[in-house]
Scaffold this active site. Structure first.
Site, short mmCIF file in Angstrom:
data_model
loop_
_atom_site.label_atom_id
_atom_site.label_comp_id
_atom_site.label_asym_id
_atom_site.label_seq_id
_atom_site.Cartn_x
_atom_site.Cartn_y
_atom_site.Cartn_z
N TYR A 3 0.82 -1.03 -0.12
CA TYR A 3 0.22 -0.01 0.00
C TYR A 3 0.75 1.17 -0.02
CZ TYR A 3 0.97 -0.14 5.21
OH TYR A 3 1.50 -0.16 6.25
N ARG A 36 4.70 0.77 0.89
CA ARG A 36 5.24 -0.45 1.83
C ARG A 36 5.08 -1.64 1.10
NH1 ARG A 36 5.79 -0.89 7.01
NH2 ARG A 36 7.52 -1.64 6.02
N HIS A 39 3.52 -6.84 4.40
CA HIS A 39 4.21 -7.22 5.61
C HIS A 39 3.23 -7.57 6.61
CE1 HIS A 39 3.27 -2.76 5.81
NE2 HIS A 39 3.14 -3.15 7.14
#
Lengths: 204, 244
Positions: free
Chosen positions: B149, B159, B162
């Site tokens: 995102y 990012r 994760h």
């Protein structure tokens, strides 16, 4: 040559802006997954000791309060024993967890813990430390959790003899570790991440 | 069985962890202490830690596919199992310790009031879970693979996929929050938050491998993610903590 067969600690990463989802989901509005947020309630009716409230805010380098911090505390019970079983001196108060976790208020960043005043705990050499509460602070922009301690303003004599406070070379900074009394049983412990009043943080 | 507070913990390697001030990650600039940390050999306050029993764990706590879903529904996304061991730096498993995890949904959207990304919420995905390690330090949970995102840092930062992890270990000195990344994701090497970590080796230590052998046929792929917390000194010849 032989090897020490040792691993490296997993590298820290920021808790990020959404730490509430994992650590205080009910606070974040995610209901029905966990019955209650961990560490929200530290006291039971039967918990021994003097009830206190510890309030505060965490400020950044401009003096703006963080509205997304997660604050955890770990403390001894009223008799100075860490509860839950990891203290070699005994199990401690069975009605006290010693662990608290609160998110800063979404509007003001203020946190509040309802707990008991901790008893004194011995230092490594047996000297008694002054009553204190360990704080651990994480948030967006904090790359590794910050450890500090809150001491009590009315414990002047014990604070003066405390072997950890004695480690702080720059005496004007000691005030950052001592809460302010705010009426009966209420203390304010504000944390400043940087700036002139930067709180003393520990590498433990 | 949990260990009682024994020796102090190995000194934390601050060159290995991200520095507090990492200007590539802009939010760290005003939130990083600038004065030296005060060093403190562990006392009982750091060598003890909270204990959470298996009784706090609900049946679906380690199943993010179902723990927020309506009855009969499940979260949308690539089904995965994440499993591994929580160990200390000596490779010793840490039993009975709480592991918490949280993540975005398959589209990269978090269920959070401050989230502004346009990707859709999944009505059947909350995004949080937890587990307590078994006698060998093992844990496992079921979830969907989170999406990448965008986030406000430089004008166009993203990012990598994760999962956030929170670890207690056996002492407050071991307290750690970190993130798990996925093998083969090119976004890992473009992310300023990952980039706060000084070495490639330390980043690879946060990157879970696809474990083809533990994949469940017609159901879910498996990723193995071991977590290392600080080791503690042997108490041989050491002045013991008072009362030990």
């Amino acid at each position: 040559m032989q090897s020490l067969n040792r691993f490296k600690e997993s590298a820290s990463q920021t808790a990020g802006p959404y730490v509430h989802i994992g650590c205080v989901p009910n606070f974040a509005g995610i209901g029905g997954v966990f019955p209650a947020d961990l560490g929200k309630t530290m006291l039971k009716e039967a918990t021994r000791g003097t009830r206190i409230t510890v309030k505060g805010q965490v400020f950044d380098g401009t003096g703006t309060p963080l509205r997304d911090a997660l604050i955890e505390i770990w403390q001894a019970d009223a008799d100075g024993i860490y509860p839950g079983g990891s203290d070699p001196r005994g199990p401690g108060d069975p009605h006290f967890t010693g662990f608290g976790r609160q998110a800063g208020d979404a509007a003001t960043g203020e946190f509040a813990f309802e707990t008991v005043k901790p008893g004194r705990v011995p230092f490594r050499d047996g000297r008694m430390m002054a009553p204190h509460i360990t704080f651990w602070i994480v948030a967006r922009g904090i790359n590794i959790g910050l450890h500090t301690r809150m001491y009590f303003p009315e414990e002047e004599e014990a604070n003066a003899a405390d072997p950890v406070l004695a480690r702080v070379e720059h005496k004007p900074r000691l005030a950052t570790l001592i809460a302010k009394a705010e009426g009966e049983g209420t203390y304010r412990f504000d944390v400043h991440l940087q700036g002139e009043d930067e709180t003393v943080f520990f590498d433990i | 069985m949990r260990n009682k507070a024994e020796g102090a913990f190995y000194q934390r390697d601050r060159e290995w962890h991200p520095p507090a001030f990492a200007p590539g990650y802009k939010t760290s600039v005003l939130r990083s202490p600038q004065k030296a940390l005060i060093s403190l050999d562990n006392t009982l306050s750091e060598a003890t830690g909270p204990v959470f029993g298996h009784n706090i764990i609900g049946e679906l706590d380690n199943d993010l596919i179902h723990n927020f879903a309506a009855p009969g529904e499940s979260a949308i996304g690539e089904r995965i199992i994440v499993y591994g061991r929580v160990m200390d730096e000596n490779g010793k498993g840490l039993p009975g310790t709480l592991v918490e995890f949280w993540q975005a949904n398959a589209g990269g959207r978090y269920r959070h009031a401050r989230e502004t990304y346009i990707a859709a919420l999944d009505p059947n995905f909350g995004g949080c879970g937890r587990a307590i390690t078994d006698e060998d330090g093992g844990y496992a949970f079921r979830t969907i693979r989170p999406g990448a995102y965008p986030w406000p840092n430089r004008p166009n930062d993203w990012r990598p996929a994760h999962i956030h992890f929170s670890l207690f270990g056996h002492a407050f000195a071991q307290r750690l929050i970190t993130q798990m990344y996925f093998e083969g994701d090119p976004m890992i090497w473009q992310c300023p938050i990952v980039g706060t970590i000084p070495s490639r080796e330390a980043i690879e230590g946060l990157t879970a491998l696809l474990d083809r052998e533990n994949t469940i046929p017609m159901d879910a792929r498996a990723y193995k993610f071991d977590i290392i917390l600080r080791g503690r000194r042997s108490t041989l010849f050491e002045n013991r903590l008072e009362g030990n």
